[in-house]
Scaffold this motif. Structure first.
Motif, short mmCIF file in Angstrom:
data_model
loop_
_atom_site.label_atom_id
_atom_site.label_comp_id
_atom_site.label_asym_id
_atom_site.label_seq_id
_atom_site.Cartn_x
_atom_site.Cartn_y
_atom_site.Cartn_z
N THR A 24 4.06 -10.45 1.15
CA THR A 24 4.03 -9.74 2.43
C THR A 24 4.94 -8.52 2.40
O THR A 24 4.57 -7.44 2.88
CB THR A 24 4.46 -10.69 3.58
OG1 THR A 24 3.55 -11.80 3.65
CG2 THR A 24 4.46 -9.96 4.91
N MET A 27 3.43 -5.72 0.65
CA MET A 27 2.42 -5.00 1.44
C MET A 27 2.99 -3.73 2.07
O MET A 27 2.26 -2.77 2.32
CB MET A 27 1.89 -5.91 2.55
CG MET A 27 0.85 -6.92 2.10
SD MET A 27 -0.73 -6.18 1.63
CE MET A 27 -1.25 -5.48 3.20
N SER A 28 4.30 -3.72 2.31
CA SER A 28 4.92 -2.54 2.93
C SER A 28 4.95 -1.34 1.99
O SER A 28 5.19 -0.22 2.44
CB SER A 28 6.35 -2.87 3.37
OG SER A 28 7.17 -3.17 2.25
N ALA A 36 -4.07 -3.01 -1.28
CA ALA A 36 -3.92 -3.80 -0.06
C ALA A 36 -4.83 -5.03 -0.08
O ALA A 36 -4.43 -6.14 0.28
CB ALA A 36 -4.21 -2.95 1.17
N ARG A 40 -3.62 -8.88 -0.09
CA ARG A 40 -4.05 -9.76 1.01
C ARG A 40 -4.70 -11.03 0.46
O ARG A 40 -4.56 -12.11 1.01
CB ARG A 40 -5.05 -9.02 1.92
CG ARG A 40 -4.44 -7.90 2.74
CD ARG A 40 -3.34 -8.37 3.66
NE ARG A 40 -3.83 -9.20 4.76
CZ ARG A 40 -3.05 -9.78 5.65
NH1 ARG A 40 -1.74 -9.64 5.56
NH2 ARG A 40 -3.56 -10.51 6.62
N ILE A 43 -1.89 -13.24 -0.65
CA ILE A 43 -1.20 -13.79 0.53
C ILE A 43 -1.96 -15.01 1.05
O ILE A 43 -1.37 -16.06 1.33
CB ILE A 43 -1.07 -12.73 1.64
CG1 ILE A 43 0.01 -11.70 1.27
CG2 ILE A 43 -0.71 -13.39 2.98
CD1 ILE A 43 0.14 -10.58 2.28
N TRP A 105 4.34 0.61 10.47
CA TRP A 105 3.57 -0.53 9.97
C TRP A 105 4.16 -1.08 8.68
O TRP A 105 4.07 -2.28 8.40
CB TRP A 105 2.10 -0.16 9.79
CG TRP A 105 1.80 0.78 8.65
CD1 TRP A 105 1.70 2.13 8.71
CD2 TRP A 105 1.55 0.41 7.29
NE1 TRP A 105 1.41 2.64 7.47
CE2 TRP A 105 1.31 1.61 6.59
CE3 TRP A 105 1.51 -0.79 6.60
CZ2 TRP A 105 1.03 1.64 5.22
CZ3 TRP A 105 1.23 -0.77 5.23
CH2 TRP A 105 1.00 0.43 4.55
N ARG A 106 4.78 -0.21 7.88
CA ARG A 106 5.43 -0.69 6.66
C ARG A 106 6.65 -1.54 6.99
O ARG A 106 6.90 -2.58 6.36
CB ARG A 106 5.83 0.50 5.78
CG ARG A 106 4.64 1.30 5.25
CD ARG A 106 5.09 2.38 4.27
NE ARG A 106 3.98 3.22 3.85
CZ ARG A 106 3.13 2.90 2.86
NH1 ARG A 106 3.31 1.76 2.20
NH2 ARG A 106 2.15 3.70 2.54
N PHE A 109 5.57 -5.21 7.99
CA PHE A 109 5.37 -6.14 6.88
C PHE A 109 6.69 -6.52 6.23
O PHE A 109 6.91 -7.68 5.86
CB PHE A 109 4.45 -5.51 5.83
CG PHE A 109 2.99 -5.60 6.18
CD1 PHE A 109 2.30 -6.80 6.08
CD2 PHE A 109 2.30 -4.48 6.62
CE1 PHE A 109 0.96 -6.88 6.41
CE2 PHE A 109 0.96 -4.55 6.95
CZ PHE A 109 0.29 -5.75 6.84
N GLU A 112 8.89 -8.92 8.68
CA GLU A 112 8.31 -10.26 8.79
C GLU A 112 8.39 -11.00 7.47
O GLU A 112 8.65 -12.21 7.43
CB GLU A 112 6.86 -10.17 9.27
CG GLU A 112 6.76 -9.67 10.72
CD GLU A 112 5.33 -9.69 11.24
OE1 GLU A 112 4.40 -9.77 10.40
OE2 GLU A 112 5.13 -9.61 12.46
N GLY A 113 8.16 -10.30 6.36
CA GLY A 113 8.26 -10.94 5.05
C GLY A 113 9.68 -11.36 4.73
O GLY A 113 9.92 -12.45 4.19
#
Length: 380
Positions: A24, A27-28, A36, A40, A43, A105-106, A109, A112-113
């Protein structure tokens, strides 16, 4: 199936959680669509381990009439995230955009990760292993008691017949048992019927308020839904009933869909969201029913839980097409599809209940004829 043969499931699940969090965070940093999509996929690959694995561990610690409430305790994390994840995300998107030169948005991710990775590290020492595994949480006497509880609760039919379990005997039995496939399709339909959960902020936005207000409006319905789920699960355990505690929430959810279809009044449509959030508990009780049904063999139960969870999860794929923006803001067609899926799942649950009832009657008649004590009974 791996968990069934491991001595340290806490280490296994925590490692998968750390891999999930690390991907995750990666993903940033993605720069292309292809990267991506690949990330995903992985993940999903490592994330898929956790929920059915956690469910299986619960089934190794708690008796059949205790599992409903414990499953909902686990499942409520999903409901709470539905209530507050949109708000957390909006806060990150609003406050961290452009910080250190990275877009919001980066940061979403990455944050949260990073939080998930931190929790996963501590989970190595927090998550329980099996009752048969030495534990720092339990005294020797408590561990003996935990083992005795499950030995009394679970007597495998294979061991009773004097036949040892082979490496993949549980998987083979699960694949050949029509009930596994029946329950898999049933839970797939339940997921489809409750697919509004993935689009809840969108439905809240149809009220016509600002984005921030709409996100705040998401929380109260889910808070109520989480609270009532504990009541439903506890009552299901106490009464030993699964069918009506699945059907009841689904019918309440269907009532919410009908209310949402019948009016464009803002207050009434918001009220319908409170009805809808009562239905996801049906999925948690259904999973408990799966574990109850296949509780006679631990290896078969492990395979059955995995297979049913797999088939159920495909509901997230198909139901993503139930809510195209072109059907908004009323989403009448979406609600109608959810109602249909809910009705069919209820019908399949009723057929399954009748099958288990007949199995119980046959077992009772055989025991009386042979003068045997009361044995295993399916929960209905």
């Amino acid at each position: 199936m791996i968990l069934h043969r491991m001595k340290r499931p806490s280490l296994y699940l925590s490692t998968c959680m750390m891999a999930w969090a690390a991907i995750t965070m990666c993903m940033s940093a993605v720069q292309t669509y292809r990267a991506a999509v690949i990330l995903r996929f992985f993940i999903g690959f490592v994330e898929a381990t956790f929920f059915p694995g956690a469910i299986f561990i619960l089934s190794r610690w708690y008796k059949r009439d205790e599992l409903g409430l414990r499953t909902v305790f686990l499942f409520c994390g999903n409901s709470i995230s539905n209530a507050f994840s949109a708000l957390i995300a909006s806060g990150i998107l609003a406050s961290l955009d452009g910080v250190l030169g990275f877009t919001a948005w980066r940061w979403l991710f990455f944050v949260e990760g990073a939080l998930t990775f931190t929790i996963a590290v501590f989970a190595i020492w927090i998550l329980p292993d099996f009752p048969s595994t030495p534990s720092v949480w339990l005294s020797p006497e408590e561990q003996i008691l935990a083992k005795q509880r499950m030995e009394e609760e679970v007597v495998t039919r294979i061991e009773y017949e004097g036949k040892p379990e082979r490496n993949f005997s549980g998987l083979a039995e699960a694949l050949m048992d029509w009930r596994v496939w029946w329950l898999g399709v049933t839970l797939h339909l339940i997921i489809s019927s409750t697919s509004f959960t993935n689009f809840f902020p969108t439905l809240s936005a149809t009220m016509g308020y600002s984005a921030t207000t709409s996100l705040f409006l998401c929380a109260p319905p889910w808070i109520l839904g989480t609270a009532t789920s504990f009541v439903v699960a506890r009552h299901s355990d106490v009464t030993g009933d699964r069918f009506w505690h699945i059907v009841g929430p689904l019918l309440v959810g269907i009532a919410g869909y009908i209310i949402a279809i019948s009016t464009m009044n803002t207050a009434v449509r918001y009220l319908s969201l409170f009805f809808m959030t009562q239905s996801p508990v049906a999925y948690a009780v259904s999973l408990t029913w799966v574990m109850n049904t296949f509780s006679q063999s631990q290896s078969k139960r492990a395979a059955a839980v995995a297979l049913v969870s797999t088939m159920a999860s495909t509901g997230f794929v198909t139901s993503s097409y139930f809510w195209p923006s072109s059907w908004g803001p009323s989403y009448v067609n979406s609600y109608l599809i959810c109602i249909l899926a809910g009705i069919v799942s209820i019908a399949m649950c009723w057929v399954f209940k009748e099958h288990l009832s007949r199995c119980n009657e046959v077992a009772e008649a055989e025991e009386k004829a042979l003068g045997l004590p009361e044995g295993f009974r399916y929960l209905l």
